[in-house]
Design a protein around this motif. Structure first.
Motif, PDB file in Angstrom:
ATOM      1  N   LEU A  37     -14.057 -27.728 -22.240  1.00 39.90           N
ATOM      2  CA  LEU A  37     -14.158 -29.137 -21.866  1.00 39.90           C
ATOM      3  C   LEU A  37     -12.916 -29.899 -22.309  1.00 39.90           C
ATOM      4  CD1 LEU A  37     -15.777 -31.438 -20.652  1.00 39.90           C
ATOM      5  CD2 LEU A  37     -16.963 -31.691 -22.854  1.00 39.90           C
ATOM      6  N   ARG A  38     -12.451 -29.661 -23.531  1.00 38.67           N
ATOM      7  CA  ARG A  38     -11.255 -30.359 -24.017  1.00 38.67           C
ATOM      8  C   ARG A  38     -10.037 -30.030 -23.161  1.00 38.67           C
ATOM      9  NH1 ARG A  38     -13.330 -28.895 -29.091  1.00 38.67           N
ATOM     10  NH2 ARG A  38     -11.840 -27.159 -29.237  1.00 38.67           N
ATOM     11  N   LEU A  39      -9.870 -28.784 -22.779  1.00 40.21           N
ATOM     12  CA  LEU A  39      -8.734 -28.396 -21.954  1.00 40.21           C
ATOM     13  C   LEU A  39      -8.785 -29.072 -20.584  1.00 40.21           C
ATOM     14  CD1 LEU A  39      -8.538 -24.578 -22.820  1.00 40.21           C
ATOM     15  CD2 LEU A  39      -6.851 -26.335 -23.402  1.00 40.21           C
ATOM     16  N   GLN A  43      -6.127 -31.684 -18.951  1.00 38.66           N
ATOM     17  CA  GLN A  43      -5.514 -31.487 -17.637  1.00 38.66           C
ATOM     18  C   GLN A  43      -5.696 -32.717 -16.745  1.00 38.66           C
ATOM     19  OE1 GLN A  43      -7.561 -27.976 -16.370  1.00 38.66           O
ATOM     20  NE2 GLN A  43      -6.361 -26.588 -17.677  1.00 38.66           N
ATOM     21  N   LEU A  44      -6.874 -33.374 -16.865  1.00 40.59           N
ATOM     22  CA  LEU A  44      -7.156 -34.541 -16.032  1.00 40.59           C
ATOM     23  C   LEU A  44      -6.548 -35.815 -16.625  1.00 40.59           C
ATOM     24  CD1 LEU A  44     -10.898 -33.851 -15.130  1.00 40.59           C
ATOM     25  CD2 LEU A  44      -8.892 -33.499 -13.682  1.00 40.59           C
ATOM     26  N   GLY A  45      -6.279 -35.810 -17.920  1.00 38.01           N
ATOM     27  CA  GLY A  45      -5.704 -36.980 -18.554  1.00 38.01           C
ATOM     28  C   GLY A  45      -6.694 -38.088 -18.806  1.00 38.01           C
ATOM     29  N   ALA A  61     -15.628 -40.951 -14.346  1.00 45.34           N
ATOM     30  CA  ALA A  61     -14.820 -39.834 -13.852  1.00 45.34           C
ATOM     31  C   ALA A  61     -15.645 -38.547 -13.779  1.00 45.34           C
ATOM     32  CB  ALA A  61     -13.611 -39.637 -14.762  1.00 45.34           C
ATOM     33  N   ALA A  62     -16.561 -38.364 -14.748  1.00 41.52           N
ATOM     34  CA  ALA A  62     -17.410 -37.170 -14.740  1.00 41.52           C
ATOM     35  C   ALA A  62     -18.348 -37.176 -13.545  1.00 41.52           C
ATOM     36  CB  ALA A  62     -18.202 -37.087 -16.041  1.00 41.52           C
TER      37      ALA A  62
END
Length: 295
Positions: A37-39, A43-45, A61-62
């Motif tokens: 999830l953190r990665l 990536q999405l910022g 956003a989710a």
């Protein structure tokens, strides 16, 4: 690490409402799921969840990301599950019937993928009416029929066989160079599949518009045998193009006549819906693909 896996982890967390609930479904540890999830958020910022004392709250956003990816990931999972199920159900025996000549020329050379999938093939050759009765009785699982069977069975077109009038080069040289007529063949020895000259009579009627009254010099109920006899120069016969075509390309045979509409016949894949399994479907689809590719 796969972005697809990150997205799958996100969607499972989104649906479960927590990392602890999602991790077992993903066969991951909680730290590994949290790292995915953190990665993805990196990536999405932007964050995808608000961390609460109990669980997670999706951000806007989710919600947007879940709506975008859920149909695709669900479809992919369904396809993978179907493939796993099919692969598990494929191994085992399957009884296939059909005309010996067609099976020999167009099917047998392409059976290796079926055998490698664990299918134990038992091939039976015979006339379509007899084989159809065996399918209806459950003694055969699938057949290739030269005529459409009755309503007890399900069938779909597989292949259109076209018929050629052929003979060895020496017979072609004796025939006139102009358009061939039935009278030009009156003194030519005929090679037939049966005493009633089924293929020859059909060709004479459809192409020449004439009734064939000749007595054959050779009757042999095997089209491969007729092919060999024709190549040897024994006489003239009518054969399906899939059988005679390669010999004509090599120069062993000549096509003696080129009508605008040569006689043709449709072959059908036939099975019983009551016994239509994943294995039968797999073999049916394989036969359809190989005949199409080799046409």
């Amino acid at each position: 690490m796969s972005r697809l896996q990150h997205l799958r982890t996100f969607l499972t967390i989104y649906r479960e409402g927590s990392v602890s609930g999602a991790a077992p479904k993903l066969n991951l540890t909680q730290p590994a799921a949290s790292q995915h999830l953190r990665l993805l958020e990196t990536q999405l910022g932007q964050p995808l969840f608000q961390r609460l004392p109990r669980g997670l709250a999706p951000t806007g956003a989710a919600h947007a990301l879940a709506r975008l990816i859920a149909p695709h990931l669900d479809a992919l999972d369904a396809a993978l599950n179907a493939t796993r199920t099919r692969a598990r159900d494929l191994p085992g025996p399957l009884r296939l019937g059909g005309p010996a000549e067609f099976l020999h020329a167009r099917v047998v050379p392409h059976l290796t993928p079926l055998l490698e999938a664990g299918i134990q093939l038992r091939v039976h050759c015979g006339l379509s009416d007899d084989l159809a009765e065996q399918v209806a009785a459950g003694h055969l699982d699938l057949m290739i029929a030269t005529t459409r069977p009755d309503a007890r069975l399900t069938s779909e077109p597989l292949f259109e066989e076209r018929f050629l009038l052929v003979g060895a080069p020496r017979w072609a040289e004796r025939l006139p160079g102009r358009v061939l007529r039935s009278a030009d063949l009156s003194e030519v020895p005929l090679l037939a599949y049966a005493d009633d000259l089924p293929l020859l009579r059909r060709y004479w009627g459809m192409v020449f518009g004439a009734r064939l009254e000749s007595v054959p010099t050779l009757v042999l109920p095997d089209l491969r045998g007729l092919l060999d006899a024709a190549i040897s120069g024994a006489g003239v016969t009518v054969l399906p193009e899939y059988l005679a075509g390669p010999a004509a390309q090599r120069g062993d045979l000549r096509v003696l006549h080129h009508p605008t509409e040569p006689p043709a016949n449709t072959l059908y894949l036939t099975w019983s819906e009551a016994r239509f399994t994943a294995r039968v479907a797999f073999v049916r689809d394989h036969l359809k693909s190989l005949v199409t590719l080799s046409t």
